[in-house]
Write an enzyme that holds these catalytic residues in place. Sequence first.
Site, PDB file in Angstrom:
ATOM      1  N   GLY A 141     -34.362 -63.316   9.893  1.00 27.29           N
ATOM      2  CA  GLY A 141     -35.245 -64.467  10.008  1.00 27.29           C
ATOM      3  C   GLY A 141     -34.735 -65.388  11.102  1.00 27.29           C
ATOM      4  CE1 TYR A 142     -38.803 -68.092  13.409  1.00 27.12           C
ATOM      5  CE2 TYR A 142     -39.164 -69.788  11.761  1.00 27.12           C
ATOM      6  CZ  TYR A 142     -39.658 -68.941  12.732  1.00 27.12           C
ATOM      7  OH  TYR A 142     -40.989 -68.933  13.009  1.00 27.12           O
ATOM      8  CE  LYS A 144     -30.526 -67.680   5.795  1.00 22.57           C
ATOM      9  NZ  LYS A 144     -30.958 -67.979   4.445  1.00 22.57           N
ATOM     10  CG  ASP A 169     -40.031 -70.972   4.840  1.00 19.85           C
ATOM     11  OD1 ASP A 169     -41.168 -70.587   4.465  1.00 19.85           O
ATOM     12  OD2 ASP A 169     -39.481 -70.540   5.856  1.00 19.85           O
TER      13      ASP A 169
END
Length: 441
Positions: A89-90, A92, A218
């Site tokens: 993801g952004y 990890k 999120d």
Amino acid sequence: MSSTRSPLCAVALFAFVVLVVAFSTRNWRSEDAKKTLLEELRARQQEILPFYPTKDGDTLSGTSAGSDVDAVACSQLARMQIAALLGSGYTKTVVQALLPPGPSVALKSVNHRGSDMRQCLEQFHDPMGCHQLVSFKLKKEIILLQRLQHPNIIKLKGHCQDGRTGRGITAILEQGTPLEMIQLLQSPWEERFRVCLGLVRLLHYLSQSPLGSVALLDFQSRQFVLVDGELKLTDLDDANVKEPTCQSDSDCMLQFPLRNFSFHCSEQRICEGMNEMRNLYNAYRYFFMYLLPHQAPPMLQPLVKEIMNSTGELKKGIASTLEAFEEILHIFKSGHHLENLPPLVIRDYVAVRGVSSVGSVNYRCWPSYSHQGCVLSVHSVTEAADICRSQPQCSSFTVQDQRTWTGRLLASFQSSFSHLVPDVNSVVYVRKMKASLVQAL
Ligand SMILES: Nc1ncnc2c1ncn2[C@@H]1O[C@H](COP(=O)(O)OP(=O)(O)O)[C@@H](O)[C@H]1O
Ligand SMILES: *[C@@H]1O[C@H](CO)[C@@H](O)[C@H](O)[C@H]1NC(C)=O
Ligand SMILES: *[C@@H]1O[C@H](CO)[C@@H](O)[C@H](O)[C@H]1NC(C)=O
Ligand SMILES: [Mg+2]
């Protein structure tokens, strides 16, 4: 000479001045950036400090045991074989690691190519500092995973701090599979209900966790994984552990693309219950709306509809929503929703015990547990017989001792088969064609 030298001198002097100015502004700028970065690092540190258990009584359940497990896992990290990339993801990145003879695990570390890292580098040009900064998100996640334990939160098996593996801080997690909405949409209602129920149980826990009421900022499906069909939260770095503070009611607004909700600013100057309601509405708009109503058993539809309405309007909190879900589960398990099945329908079938069918001609039905044929979960053989009666292709069905998560039987429906073979765990029910024809006439 001096006349030729002086312009040169002037140029050199000018160049020198430009250089000094450029250097000092750059220096000044990088000093400034360094300060900002340090401030951010300090702020992140401050953010996670309250999550650590205090010394007096409020300790982690089995802190020492937990760190023992960690130590073992950490020393094993170097021997683990990376098998596959599970996702990123952004912030990890997650890989599968094999650790025979145990089950494989998921290793989560900082995604050095993620946009979090990229943005930080653009702003601060400091690889070490940025690595530290992004690592704080993983640190936050690890401490939250230690403090928040629930069947619907991914299990932390250990974590490593040092750079021995070259990966920096690493979390060792139980492995799941990505939660694919498209795939879930094609699965039986029972499985979709399971995911929603797991989410509601999770949100109920988060609303009164040891750290207070936790909001997941999120909420998209990629922040969750499935482990044996059970939903588990894996991305926790974007969690808000405190209710928002406020001066007046107008500060307590929950804004969504299609709906706004307002909350009360309490005397303690916090928006009371807002975290809980934010989670619940997100559950409605990201999960229930897609997974819950569609193909619910007819008798349960009014209850499902009520849940859809009360969560879509935030009429009720998470506790009553959980009660409504548990009631549906109870009815579904008990088979009460089938009360008006004709009990004699089973008489149209001959039961052949201790065999299973071979060379069967399968037909497809939807939503089936198997893509090759028609496999449905049933409460009882009577329900299976009723389903077979309603499907023109069905001439027999097989019930094995396999059960779904609610304890229902799995029945496999077929249009014909070539022969029967011994199988102690299976019963084949063959439709008496004549009998049913006579009845139909
Ligand atoms: N335990 C796990 N097992 C399998 N896949 C996982 C696991 N944890 C995370 N993933 C996958 O890795 C992705 C990135 O992890 P996540 O914690 O969401 O990172 P980020 O904070 O960058 O979004 C997730 O979207 C998910 O698909
Ligand atoms: C929600 O509130 C914002 C800000 O007050 C407003 O601009 C927006 O139109 C509202 N949206 C809906 C759907 O009511
Ligand atoms: C809930 O029910 C009311 C009354 O029937 C209806 O007006 C409203 O649109 C429903 N809301 C949702 C989110 O389904
Ligand atoms: Mg994520």
